[in-house]
Design a protein around this motif. Structure first.
Motif, mmCIF file in Angstrom:
data_model
loop_
_atom_site.group_PDB
_atom_site.id
_atom_site.type_symbol
_atom_site.label_atom_id
_atom_site.label_comp_id
_atom_site.label_asym_id
_atom_site.label_seq_id
_atom_site.Cartn_x
_atom_site.Cartn_y
_atom_site.Cartn_z
ATOM 1 N N LYS A 129 -2.128 4.069 12.484
ATOM 2 C CA LYS A 129 -0.877 4.222 11.739
ATOM 3 C C LYS A 129 -1.031 5.198 10.576
ATOM 4 O O LYS A 129 -1.960 5.076 9.780
ATOM 5 N N PRO A 130 -0.098 6.158 10.450
ATOM 6 C CA PRO A 130 -0.174 7.150 9.380
ATOM 7 C C PRO A 130 -0.358 6.540 7.980
ATOM 8 O O PRO A 130 -1.077 7.092 7.159
ATOM 9 N N SER A 131 0.270 5.413 7.731
ATOM 10 C CA SER A 131 0.189 4.815 6.398
ATOM 11 C C SER A 131 -1.177 4.198 6.091
ATOM 12 O O SER A 131 -1.528 4.011 4.932
ATOM 13 N N PHE A 132 -1.907 3.850 7.150
ATOM 14 C CA PHE A 132 -3.149 3.106 6.936
ATOM 15 C C PHE A 132 -4.411 3.804 7.415
ATOM 16 O O PHE A 132 -5.511 3.497 6.974
ATOM 17 N N THR A 173 4.608 -2.071 3.788
ATOM 18 C CA THR A 173 3.144 -1.960 3.874
ATOM 19 C C THR A 173 2.461 -3.081 3.096
ATOM 20 O O THR A 173 1.341 -2.928 2.624
ATOM 21 N N LEU A 174 3.150 -4.211 2.968
ATOM 22 C CA LEU A 174 2.508 -5.391 2.374
ATOM 23 C C LEU A 174 1.469 -5.896 3.361
ATOM 24 O O LEU A 174 0.406 -6.377 2.987
ATOM 25 N N ASN A 175 1.785 -5.786 4.639
ATOM 26 C CA ASN A 175 0.879 -6.184 5.717
ATOM 27 C C ASN A 175 0.536 -4.973 6.558
ATOM 28 O O ASN A 175 1.287 -4.002 6.596
ATOM 29 N N CYS A 176 -0.596 -5.080 7.258
ATOM 30 C CA CYS A 176 -0.986 -4.054 8.232
ATOM 31 C C CYS A 176 -1.539 -4.771 9.448
ATOM 32 O O CYS A 176 -2.415 -5.628 9.312
ATOM 33 N N ILE A 177 -1.018 -4.457 10.616
ATOM 34 C CA ILE A 177 -1.543 -5.029 11.863
ATOM 35 C C ILE A 177 -2.963 -4.502 12.052
ATOM 36 O O ILE A 177 -3.160 -3.307 12.272
ATOM 37 N N LEU A 205 0.804 -1.223 0.000
ATOM 38 C CA LEU A 205 0.000 0.000 0.000
ATOM 39 C C LEU A 205 0.840 1.276 0.000
ATOM 40 O O LEU A 205 1.695 1.477 0.864
ATOM 41 N N VAL A 206 0.586 2.112 -1.008
ATOM 42 C CA VAL A 206 1.242 3.422 -1.105
ATOM 43 C C VAL A 206 0.179 4.479 -0.783
ATOM 44 O O VAL A 206 -0.725 4.707 -1.574
ATOM 45 N N PRO A 207 0.275 5.134 0.396
ATOM 46 C CA PRO A 207 -0.736 6.100 0.807
ATOM 47 C C PRO A 207 -0.801 7.298 -0.149
ATOM 48 O O PRO A 207 0.172 7.565 -0.863
ATOM 49 N N THR A 251 8.261 3.413 -3.448
ATOM 50 C CA THR A 251 8.963 2.126 -3.482
ATOM 51 C C THR A 251 9.659 1.851 -2.158
ATOM 52 O O THR A 251 9.816 0.709 -1.759
ATOM 53 N N LYS A 252 10.033 2.900 -1.476
ATOM 54 C CA LYS A 252 10.660 2.704 -0.172
ATOM 55 C C LYS A 252 9.626 2.250 0.868
ATOM 56 O O LYS A 252 9.870 1.340 1.648
ATOM 57 N N LEU A 253 8.478 2.876 0.846
ATOM 58 C CA LEU A 253 7.477 2.585 1.872
ATOM 59 C C LEU A 253 6.766 1.250 1.674
ATOM 60 O O LEU A 253 6.487 0.536 2.634
#
Length: 248
Positions: free
Chosen positions: A94-97, A83-87, A65-67, A77-79
DNA sequence: CCAGACGTTGTT
DNA sequence: GTCTGG
DNA sequence: CCAGACGTTGTT
DNA sequence: GTCTGG
């Protein structure tokens, strides 16, 4: 965790299971072949998923996941490596999710199984791969979050998703014996609920725990799954393979 | 204020 | 975009 | 997560 | 052994 999965089913059958449409581009992409025997998350490939936004269509989204707030392809590509998984327990924080979580951007990730490694000793020297699947049903849904990003340098928007994870159930605790996590699985009868963007946070989190009522099965497979010299996206990779040291 | 992170799982 | 650490 | 490398110089 | 790239 879950970084390896399979989708050994044809596009047409997928569409039937989800009562979803697909376009010509996608049928040209997959033809009459099963979609995959082994997909490594770290390839960040696109496969068909079903989103809350367009629940009646199969859409090709990339794993990792790319926010929306990622500014360029390098940042993405770095992030996405992490972010293949998310708890699932933390998706609203989480900022990314959290934006995807709050906006109800939940998806169903069609799967015929996933792969996990079992550690056979304390020292972490020997691990044996397993393929985990439903006991009485070929196709099932893994739960995910998705996002759209405009800065990845692709011709159109970059669409991506993350696999939600939860505490391992009984079977998965045996196999995934060091990390004790597993993908969130949504049984058929809850799929519509999962895709309802108005579902409350409590209900979302509750659905992330139904895995404890699910009857999964697993078998050991050959280590070809991680062989870099030969393709692992072949039917043989799913075949049972017996190891002396595995007694259960 | 600016710069940098933003994540997963883990002892190979 | 938003938060944290310096 | 796994596989594969495991280095140098240069200098915003 | 530990870090990086995929």
């Amino acid at each position: 965790m879950c970084y390896h999965k399979s989708l050994k089913v044809k596009l047409e059958k997928l569409a039937e299971y989800y009562q979803a449409e697909y376009d010509k581009t996608m049928s040209e992409l997959y033809g009459d072949n099963p979609i995959s025997y082994h997909e490594n998350g770290f390839d960040f490939k696109a496969t068909p998923i079903v989103t809350a936004g367009v629940p009646n269509a199969l859409q090709n989204f990339n794993w990792g996941l790319v926010p929306f707030w990622v500014k360029d392809a390098a940042g993405g590509t770095k992030l996405r490596v992490s972010t293949l998984n998310c708890i699932s327990e933390e998706m609203y924080d989480k900022p990314s999710f959290r934006d995807s979580a709050k906006e109800g951007k939940r998806c169903l990730i069609p799967s015929t199984g996933f792969y996990e490694w079992r550690w056979m000793d304390e020292k972490g020297k020997t691990k044996i791969p397993y393929h985990i699947h439903f006991k009485d049903q070929e196709l099932f849904s893994i739960a995910g979050l998705y996002a759209k990003n405009k800065n990845m340098g692709t011709s159109g928007d970059y669409h991506s998703y993350a696999v939600l994870t939860t505490r391992a159930n009984t079977l998965m605790t045996k196999i995934h014996n060091s990390k004790k996590r597993m993908p969130v699985i949504i049984p058929k009868q809850y799929e519509k609920d999962w895709l309802n963007p108005a579902l409350s946070k409590d209900d979302v989190l509750a659905l992330c725990n139904v895995v404890h009522e699910i009857d999964l099965d697993a078998h050991t497979i050959s280590k070809r799954i991680t062989d870099k010299k030969e393709s692992s996206d072949v039917p043989e990779v799913l075949l049972p393979h017996v190891y002396e040291e595995v007694r259960d």
